[in-house]
Design a protein around this motif. Structure first.
Motif, PDB file in Angstrom:
ATOM      1  N   GLU A   8      -3.207   5.278   2.302  1.00 37.24           N
ATOM      2  CA  GLU A   8      -3.417   5.652   3.694  1.00 37.24           C
ATOM      3  C   GLU A   8      -4.290   4.575   4.339  1.00 37.24           C
ATOM      4  O   GLU A   8      -5.343   4.223   3.806  1.00 37.24           O
ATOM      5  N   VAL A  71      -0.065  -2.577  11.313  1.00 39.80           N
ATOM      6  CA  VAL A  71       0.004  -1.151  10.988  1.00 39.80           C
ATOM      7  C   VAL A  71      -1.103  -0.439  11.765  1.00 39.80           C
ATOM      8  O   VAL A  71      -2.010  -1.078  12.290  1.00 39.80           O
ATOM      9  N   GLU A  72      -1.022   0.869  11.815  1.00 38.70           N
ATOM     10  CA  GLU A  72      -2.005   1.672  12.537  1.00 38.70           C
ATOM     11  C   GLU A  72      -2.870   2.461  11.558  1.00 38.70           C
ATOM     12  O   GLU A  72      -2.403   2.843  10.479  1.00 38.70           O
ATOM     13  N   ASP A  75      -1.722   5.564   9.069  1.00 37.34           N
ATOM     14  CA  ASP A  75      -0.374   5.401   8.520  1.00 37.34           C
ATOM     15  C   ASP A  75      -0.408   5.490   7.004  1.00 37.34           C
ATOM     16  O   ASP A  75      -1.370   5.070   6.372  1.00 37.34           O
ATOM     17  N   ILE A  77       1.358   3.892   3.864  1.00 31.61           N
ATOM     18  CA  ILE A  77       2.160   2.707   3.602  1.00 31.61           C
ATOM     19  C   ILE A  77       2.395   2.541   2.104  1.00 31.61           C
ATOM     20  O   ILE A  77       1.657   3.069   1.281  1.00 31.61           O
TER      21      ILE A  77
END
Length: 96
Positions: A8, A71-72, A75, A77
């Motif tokens: 995360e 990316v935020e 998120d 991933i």
């Protein structure tokens, strides 16, 4: 072949913000014009997992990824990455 890391995203530093942070020189040169992403390895833990990690005195492990892809925070991933000479820092070759 790289290591697969799922996690995360808890913090992102964009290429335009790198000068605002006091990065160690090796990380700064690796991250030049790229994103530095700090992840909670293993994804978002449940409340039970957080309590269990606290009771066992084993913190949830953070990892730092250097990637070309934005990316935020928050998120989830999965990245294929190569370990670098800097401890705990990985160079991402593929981000999903």
């Amino acid at each position: 072949m790289g290591e697969t890391i799922a996690g995360e995203v808890i913090h992102v530093v964009g290429p335009e913000e790198l000068d605002d942070y006091d990065l160690e020189p090796d990380l700064a040169s690796l991250a030049e014009s790229r994103y530095v992403v700090v992840c909670r390895k293993g994804g978002r833990p449940s409340r039970v997992e957080r309590v269990w990690a606290f009771l066992r005195r084993r913190p949830i492990e953070p990892v730092t990824l250097v990637t070309d892809t934005a990316v935020e925070e928050g998120d989830e991933i999965t990245a294929t990455a190569e370990e670098t000479a800097v401890t705990g820092v990985y160079d991402v070759t593929e981000l999903r």
